[in-house]
Structures are given as C-alpha cells and as structure tokens.
Design a protein around this motif. Structure first.
Motif, PDB file in Angstrom:
ATOM      1  N   CYS A   1       0.997  -1.166  -0.013  1.00 45.38           N
ATOM      2  CA  CYS A   1      -0.048  -0.019   0.082  1.00 45.38           C
ATOM      3  C   CYS A   1       0.880   1.228   0.070  1.00 45.38           C
ATOM      4  O   CYS A   1       2.131   1.352   0.338  1.00 45.38           O
ATOM      5  CB  CYS A   1      -0.838   0.162   1.234  1.00 45.38           C
ATOM      6  SG  CYS A   1      -2.248  -1.319   1.242  1.00 45.38           S
TER       7      CYS A   1
ATOM      8  N   LEU B   1      -1.448  -0.395  -4.094  1.00 47.13           N
ATOM      9  CA  LEU B   1      -2.795  -0.135  -3.472  1.00 47.13           C
ATOM     10  C   LEU B   1      -2.627   1.291  -2.903  1.00 47.13           C
ATOM     11  O   LEU B   1      -1.964   1.508  -2.314  1.00 47.13           O
ATOM     12  CB  LEU B   1      -3.515  -0.956  -2.533  1.00 47.13           C
ATOM     13  CG  LEU B   1      -3.318  -2.744  -2.929  1.00 47.13           C
ATOM     14  CD1 LEU B   1      -3.896  -3.524  -1.742  1.00 47.13           C
ATOM     15  CD2 LEU B   1      -4.523  -2.647  -4.183  1.00 47.13           C
TER      16      LEU B   1
ATOM     17  N   PRO C   1      -7.803  -7.212  -4.709  1.00 47.57           N
ATOM     18  CA  PRO C   1      -7.768  -6.672  -3.378  1.00 47.57           C
ATOM     19  C   PRO C   1      -9.159  -7.282  -2.827  1.00 47.57           C
ATOM     20  O   PRO C   1     -10.160  -7.639  -3.702  1.00 47.57           O
ATOM     21  CB  PRO C   1      -7.963  -5.273  -3.342  1.00 47.57           C
ATOM     22  CG  PRO C   1      -8.456  -4.877  -4.806  1.00 47.57           C
ATOM     23  CD  PRO C   1      -7.908  -6.069  -5.742  1.00 47.57           C
TER      24      PRO C   1
ATOM     25  N   VAL D   1      -9.390  -2.117   2.625  1.00 49.47           N
ATOM     26  CA  VAL D   1      -8.745  -3.227   2.190  1.00 49.47           C
ATOM     27  C   VAL D   1      -8.528  -4.257   3.462  1.00 49.47           C
ATOM     28  O   VAL D   1      -7.802  -3.902   4.399  1.00 49.47           O
ATOM     29  CB  VAL D   1      -7.449  -2.807   1.642  1.00 49.47           C
ATOM     30  CG1 VAL D   1      -6.623  -4.100   1.057  1.00 49.47           C
ATOM     31  CG2 VAL D   1      -7.616  -1.771   0.296  1.00 49.47           C
TER      32      VAL D   1
ATOM     33  N   LEU E   1      -5.065  -8.736   0.223  1.00 50.15           N
ATOM     34  CA  LEU E   1      -4.609  -8.522  -1.278  1.00 50.15           C
ATOM     35  C   LEU E   1      -4.120 -10.226  -1.718  1.00 50.15           C
ATOM     36  O   LEU E   1      -3.301 -10.608  -1.177  1.00 50.15           O
ATOM     37  CB  LEU E   1      -3.322  -7.594  -1.476  1.00 50.15           C
ATOM     38  CG  LEU E   1      -2.943  -7.573  -2.889  1.00 50.15           C
ATOM     39  CD1 LEU E   1      -3.996  -6.954  -3.849  1.00 50.15           C
ATOM     40  CD2 LEU E   1      -1.546  -6.819  -3.053  1.00 50.15           C
TER      41      LEU E   1
END
Length: 351
Positions: A10, A33, A97, A105, A108
């Motif tokens: 992320c 992400l 995701p 989230v 993943l």
C-alpha cells in the motif's frame, strides 16, 4: 497475506509515481494499492500502469493517483478461494484486493498465493455420473454437476477450489450425459489443471465408489491418498489441510463431516415405565453427517469389488470390518449438497 505484507503493498493517496514504483518493487505483488489512513481503497496501480506513466513523460514526481484505476475489480471479505481464482482467470489479472463493506482493504490476493506454490502429489476424483433425479426436469437434458451457480457450473467451482488448494490432477467419473461434461471441462487446461475421465458403462452404473475401480486400473502406481468428492457440492474447504490431517492419523479412509441440527417442532416427553421423567420444549438435535468428501488410501481401493456398483459408505463399512482405522474431519464452512430445486436455489442465493 499477512498484515505486514498488506501494508507493504500500500501507499498513501498522495504518493507519487516514484513512491508507487518503490512499493511494487518492495512488495513483489506487481500492484500498488493507494489507500487513505484507514486503509480505504482509493485506487490500484499495476506495474503496466506505472510503465505507461513513465513513458508518458510526466516525471516520477507526478501524482500516482492520476494513473490509477479508481474502481478496480475486488472481492468481498470472506470470499472463497475458488471465487477469487475465477475472477483472476476471467479477467486475466494477477492480483485482487479483498474489501469489507466499508471499502477497507482487508487482504490482497495474488495468483501465486491463490493457486499455491507447492502442488500436492495427490489426485482428486469428482463423482459426476449420477442422474440427479431429485432435480426433476432441470436435469432432463443437463447433468446436475453442470447446473450454473454464480456464472459457472457447480463442477467448475469444485475444480477451481481444488486447483486453489494445490491439486493438479483431477479425474471425473462420468455416466449420465457424459459427453456434455467432457465437452464442458475438456482437458482442464483453461482451469489450470489436468482433467481425465473415468467412463462408466451407461448400462451398468457403478455407484458412488465403484468408479474408483476404474481409477485403480488407470493408475496402479498411486502412492498418495486420493481425495474423493461428489460432483454436486458447493463447499469451501482446505484440501491440503484435509489431506494432511488424514496423513497424520494413518487412517485408511477419512470422512469429512458437517454438523446438522434439527429442531423438533413439538415438546418431547421422556418417560420410563409410564412415568414422566422429563419434558423438553422443542429441543434441537445435533448430528454429524457425511459431507461426501473423503481421503482414501491407495490400499483401500483394492477392497472395492470390480465390475459392480459400490458406495463410499460401503467402503467405510468394509474398512471397519477389516479393523482398519477410519477418521472424521469436520467442515465448518458453508456446505450445500445440491440435490433438490430448493438446494439449487439456496446455492444461487435465491432462497
């Protein structure tokens, strides 16, 4: 994916292209992400998106969000592995995701994680030869394992689930409308597995266990337990964990079980010699039922009679008569035996 690995994949919504490139390089997931402080997903960048950003010439300090997919494909929290793999294969993507109801989230999924890096040495047998008479007209021209649930046949969901757990070789026993099943699955390559067929004589159905004698003939070299399951099950279970639990017990056969509860709609009176000893108001009875998933040692295949019908419960009884160990393994997740129109509707989420 661990929480730490998820964080590594992320970047904040204020990230630059350079920041996103570093995330992709660091996490080895091929995606970045973009999330806010509460991990709400704002966008997804693939390595291809980042390459295009660089080639466009806007510079590494350009906002990464400008090149991100703002509404990427995702799966809901708790989705079964087969569904994740289905989405990846359908869209030809390598990472998906997993989001909760708030868009946060929680995981993943990458293709290597879903498919599994260590293929299992075991083969699986899916029993798909029955006529499905309880479904009435629905199976007049279509075999029950090819009934569609959420855009795919029940049989495909079963195979995808096995592939996701590391199974790489599946035998499908066929009889009723066999040509439809063989045409539908083919050699299994589009599902990431090798599919072979155990073809029963249309005039001599072999029952739920008899087709394993055909496997015995085709694969006399089997050294590892065989995973056997019915072709009309919508169930999420960990095949690797199931087979490992079986291995540890040393059993000839392990039977997966499911807890079934039934509420008696009346008060139950307990008595002895005409004297009431207790009253239970609408008690709930609990039973462990056969979930129609088995692990079978190769040696046990030799105990099946050749050329005639036999059943899996019958094989269990044979094991017990021979004083062979038989163990149970509980399945806790949702389990639907698609035997009636009502069951099929429930599998489709319509009941």
């Amino acid at each position: 994916m661990t929480a730490r690995d998820l964080r590594a994949a992320c970047a904040p919504t204020t990230a630059t292209v350079r920041d996103a490139l570093e995330v992709v390089d660091r996490s080895a997931t091929l995606v970045c992400l973009l999330v806010d402080d509460d991990l709400h997903l704002a966008g997804l960048l693939t390595d291809g998106d980042l390459r295009r950003a660089v080639l466009k010439g806007d510079g590494l300090d350009a906002p990464a969000l400008d090149y991100a997919t703002r509404s990427p494909h995702f799966v809901a929290a708790g989705s079964p592995r087969a569904l994740v793999l289905d989405l990846m294969q359908a869209l030809r993507i390598s990472a998906v995701p997993e989001l909760d109801e708030d868009g946060t989230v929680v995981n993943l999924h990458t293709l290597s994680d879903v498919v599994g890096s260590a293929p299992l040495p075991n083969v699986a047998v899916v029993m798909a030869g029955g006529r499905g008479t309880r479904l009435g007209e629905l199976t007049k021209d279509t075999p029950k394992p090819l009934m569609t649930v959420a855009g795919r046949s029940i049989l495909e969901w079963i195979v995808l689930g096995l592939v996701g757990d590391g199974i790489r070789e599946v035998y499908v026993s066929v009889n009723y409308l066999a040509e439809q099943i063989e045409e539908h699955l083919g050699d299994g390559s589009r599902l990431g597995v090798v599919v072979r067929y155990l073809r029963e004589d249309a005039e001599r159905p072999l029952g739920t266990a008899g087709s394993l004698t055909l496997l015995r003939e085709q694969r006399p070299d089997l050294e590892h337990p065989v995973l056997v399951m019915n072709g009309d099950l919508m169930v999420e279970f960990d095949a690797a964990a199931f087979l490992e639990a079986h291995r540890r017990t040393g059993a000839a056969v392990t039977v997966a079980t499911r807890t079934y509860q039934h509420e008696v709609p009346f008060g139950v009176v307990e008595s002895r010699g005409g004297r009431v000893t207790g009253v239970s108001e609408k008690p709930t009875l609990s039973f462990d039922i056969n979930a129609a998933v088995y692990a079978v040692e190769p040696r046990a295949l030799a105990w099946l009679p050749a050329g005639r019908a036999s059943t899996m419960p019958g094989l269990v009884e044979t094991c017990l008569e021979r004083d062979e160990r038989v163990t149970a393994w509980p399945i806790q997740s949702e389990w639907i035996d698609v035997g009636t129109p009502k069951d099929l509707a429930r599998a489709k989420g319509e009941a």
